[in-house]
Scaffold this motif. Sequence first.
Motif, PDB file in Angstrom:
ATOM      1  N   LYS A  96      13.992  83.354 -19.742  1.00 19.48           N
ATOM      2  CA  LYS A  96      14.898  81.995 -19.478  1.00 19.48           C
ATOM      3  C   LYS A  96      15.510  81.620 -20.646  1.00 19.48           C
ATOM      4  O   LYS A  96      16.781  80.949 -20.847  1.00 19.48           O
ATOM      5  N   LYS A  97      14.697  81.878 -21.893  1.00 21.72           N
ATOM      6  CA  LYS A  97      15.177  81.629 -23.178  1.00 21.72           C
ATOM      7  C   LYS A  97      16.428  82.012 -23.491  1.00 21.72           C
ATOM      8  O   LYS A  97      17.234  81.939 -24.310  1.00 21.72           O
ATOM      9  N   LYS A  98      16.492  83.646 -23.319  1.00 29.25           N
ATOM     10  CA  LYS A  98      17.474  84.294 -23.490  1.00 29.25           C
ATOM     11  C   LYS A  98      18.880  84.428 -22.743  1.00 29.25           C
ATOM     12  O   LYS A  98      19.956  85.112 -22.852  1.00 29.25           O
ATOM     13  N   VAL A  99      18.614  83.790 -21.378  1.00 31.75           N
ATOM     14  CA  VAL A  99      19.789  84.109 -20.457  1.00 31.75           C
ATOM     15  C   VAL A  99      20.309  82.744 -20.325  1.00 31.75           C
ATOM     16  O   VAL A  99      19.621  81.532 -20.084  1.00 31.75           O
ATOM     17  N   ASN A 100      21.631  82.461 -20.126  1.00 33.46           N
ATOM     18  CA  ASN A 100      22.304  81.209 -19.862  1.00 33.46           C
ATOM     19  C   ASN A 100      22.020  80.537 -18.473  1.00 33.46           C
ATOM     20  O   ASN A 100      21.571  81.247 -17.552  1.00 33.46           O
ATOM     21  N   ASP A 101      22.189  79.227 -18.472  1.00 36.23           N
ATOM     22  CA  ASP A 101      21.953  78.460 -17.256  1.00 36.23           C
ATOM     23  C   ASP A 101      22.470  78.864 -15.960  1.00 36.23           C
ATOM     24  O   ASP A 101      21.928  78.896 -14.941  1.00 36.23           O
ATOM     25  N   MET A 102      23.670  79.353 -16.224  1.00 31.51           N
ATOM     26  CA  MET A 102      24.687  79.801 -15.182  1.00 31.51           C
ATOM     27  C   MET A 102      24.117  80.938 -14.243  1.00 31.51           C
ATOM     28  O   MET A 102      24.163  81.189 -13.041  1.00 31.51           O
ATOM     29  N   GLU A 103      23.768  81.746 -14.962  1.00 27.91           N
ATOM     30  CA  GLU A 103      23.124  83.045 -14.787  1.00 27.91           C
ATOM     31  C   GLU A 103      21.772  82.768 -14.144  1.00 27.91           C
ATOM     32  O   GLU A 103      21.603  83.544 -13.015  1.00 27.91           O
ATOM     33  N   GLN A 104      20.945  82.047 -14.811  1.00 32.70           N
ATOM     34  CA  GLN A 104      19.489  81.992 -14.256  1.00 32.70           C
ATOM     35  C   GLN A 104      19.442  81.522 -12.744  1.00 32.70           C
ATOM     36  O   GLN A 104      18.745  81.888 -12.094  1.00 32.70           O
ATOM     37  N   LYS A 105      20.177  80.428 -12.344  1.00 29.59           N
ATOM     38  CA  LYS A 105      20.155  79.724 -11.032  1.00 29.59           C
ATOM     39  C   LYS A 105      20.359  80.799 -10.061  1.00 29.59           C
ATOM     40  O   LYS A 105      19.600  80.957  -8.864  1.00 29.59           O
ATOM     41  N   HIS A 106      21.449  81.702 -10.243  1.00 27.32           N
ATOM     42  CA  HIS A 106      21.559  82.766  -9.148  1.00 27.32           C
ATOM     43  C   HIS A 106      20.409  83.862  -9.170  1.00 27.32           C
ATOM     44  O   HIS A 106      20.130  84.079  -8.043  1.00 27.32           O
ATOM     45  N   VAL A 107      20.213  84.293 -10.325  1.00 30.13           N
ATOM     46  CA  VAL A 107      19.275  85.200 -10.397  1.00 30.13           C
ATOM     47  C   VAL A 107      17.829  84.938  -9.954  1.00 30.13           C
ATOM     48  O   VAL A 107      17.415  85.639  -9.148  1.00 30.13           O
ATOM     49  N   TRP A 108      17.324  83.736 -10.509  1.00 27.92           N
ATOM     50  CA  TRP A 108      15.950  83.535  -9.985  1.00 27.92           C
ATOM     51  C   TRP A 108      15.925  83.373  -8.650  1.00 27.92           C
ATOM     52  O   TRP A 108      14.718  83.273  -7.802  1.00 27.92           O
ATOM     53  N   ALA A 109      16.792  82.738  -7.906  1.00 30.06           N
ATOM     54  CA  ALA A 109      16.984  82.397  -6.420  1.00 30.06           C
ATOM     55  C   ALA A 109      17.046  83.431  -5.502  1.00 30.06           C
ATOM     56  O   ALA A 109      16.221  83.681  -4.403  1.00 30.06           O
ATOM     57  N   ASN A 110      17.493  84.754  -6.017  1.00 32.30           N
ATOM     58  CA  ASN A 110      17.755  85.875  -5.108  1.00 32.30           C
ATOM     59  C   ASN A 110      17.017  87.029  -5.612  1.00 32.30           C
ATOM     60  O   ASN A 110      17.179  88.148  -5.072  1.00 32.30           O
ATOM     61  N   TYR A 111      16.505  87.151  -6.900  1.00 33.34           N
ATOM     62  CA  TYR A 111      15.951  88.261  -7.716  1.00 33.34           C
ATOM     63  C   TYR A 111      14.327  88.207  -8.180  1.00 33.34           C
ATOM     64  O   TYR A 111      14.126  86.846  -8.546  1.00 33.34           O
ATOM     65  N   CYS A 112      13.883  89.045  -8.268  1.00 35.75           N
ATOM     66  CA  CYS A 112      12.375  88.938  -8.934  1.00 35.75           C
ATOM     67  C   CYS A 112      12.248  90.125  -9.950  1.00 35.75           C
ATOM     68  O   CYS A 112      13.004  91.000  -9.829  1.00 35.75           O
ATOM     69  N   LEU A 113      11.466  90.211 -10.736  1.00 36.23           N
ATOM     70  CA  LEU A 113      11.048  91.278 -11.853  1.00 36.23           C
ATOM     71  C   LEU A 113      10.260  92.090 -11.085  1.00 36.23           C
ATOM     72  O   LEU A 113       9.587  92.128 -10.386  1.00 36.23           O
ATOM     73  N   SER A 114      10.743  93.570 -11.536  1.00 35.46           N
ATOM     74  CA  SER A 114       9.919  94.521 -11.079  1.00 35.46           C
ATOM     75  C   SER A 114       9.315  95.644 -12.189  1.00 35.46           C
ATOM     76  O   SER A 114      10.412  95.781 -13.184  1.00 35.46           O
ATOM     77  N   HIS A 115       8.398  96.242 -12.329  1.00 39.69           N
ATOM     78  CA  HIS A 115       8.036  97.238 -13.194  1.00 39.69           C
ATOM     79  C   HIS A 115       7.635  98.310 -12.273  1.00 39.69           C
ATOM     80  O   HIS A 115       6.434  98.226 -11.622  1.00 39.69           O
ATOM     81  N   GLN A 116       8.175  99.611 -12.353  1.00 42.21           N
ATOM     82  CA  GLN A 116       7.692 100.913 -11.928  1.00 42.21           C
ATOM     83  C   GLN A 116       7.597 100.866 -10.526  1.00 42.21           C
ATOM     84  O   GLN A 116       6.667 100.777  -9.780  1.00 42.21           O
ATOM     85  N   ASN A 117       8.617  99.997  -9.791  1.00 42.71           N
ATOM     86  CA  ASN A 117       8.704  99.668  -8.131  1.00 42.71           C
ATOM     87  C   ASN A 117       7.767  98.740  -7.753  1.00 42.71           C
ATOM     88  O   ASN A 117       7.327  98.654  -6.671  1.00 42.71           O
ATOM     89  N   GLN A 118       7.067  98.069  -8.984  1.00 45.09           N
ATOM     90  CA  GLN A 118       6.086  96.957  -8.165  1.00 45.09           C
ATOM     91  C   GLN A 118       6.645  95.694  -8.527  1.00 45.09           C
ATOM     92  O   GLN A 118       7.060  95.282  -9.895  1.00 45.09           O
ATOM     93  N   LYS A 119       6.920  94.742  -7.485  1.00 48.29           N
ATOM     94  CA  LYS A 119       7.337  93.369  -7.866  1.00 48.29           C
ATOM     95  C   LYS A 119       6.430  92.800  -8.502  1.00 48.29           C
ATOM     96  O   LYS A 119       5.165  92.667  -8.246  1.00 48.29           O
ATOM     97  N   LEU A 120       6.727  91.938  -9.589  1.00 43.74           N
ATOM     98  CA  LEU A 120       5.967  90.901 -10.110  1.00 43.74           C
ATOM     99  C   LEU A 120       6.125  89.631  -9.569  1.00 43.74           C
ATOM    100  O   LEU A 120       6.788  88.702 -10.309  1.00 43.74           O
TER     101      LEU A 120
END
Length: 168
Positions: A96-120
């Motif tokens: 969140k420190k690296k991504v701008n505010d407009m991008e964040q609202k859309h991304v965090w509402a619709n996407y999650c983080l994943s590592h090796q096909n495992q959702k975090l």
Amino acid sequence: MESSSSCGAKEEEVEVGDYNSSTMKKARLHSTLTALLDDPILADVPKKPTLSDVDTLISLEMGSAMRISILKLDGTSFDVAVMNSATVKDLKLAIKKKVNDMEQKHVWANYCLSHQNQKLLDENSALQDCGVRNNSQVQFVPFVLSKGSGKHSKRRKHRIFRGLSKLA
């Protein structure tokens, strides 16, 4: 009386001298800091680093922190540094420190983080328990709730409404 006025004048000169000296020191420090931060070796240091940023970068050099590459939806990536003991929540805060505010609202509402096909999804999970290590890559994937949660994903709702509009 003359002596008291000359004494006051000297005090003013000292205060102005201290002010000028302090201003000059700050200007030199700012100039030196700017030159250091422009050095390619220090490219990973933010332009206005906090004490926490510097501490994490020192820990990274000492091996008690890890660098994680974040793959964005547009295919570009950026790196963040977190402590080896960091949780999913800590990683999200670093992103969140690296991504701008407009991008964040859309991304965090619709996407999650994943590592090796495992959702975090569990923010309290330690990254290392999820298999995330130094130089790992984490990516954003569509956030779809499981059927067991009793909620439909946004995609499912969209299909339902599309079907209703065909009936009308």
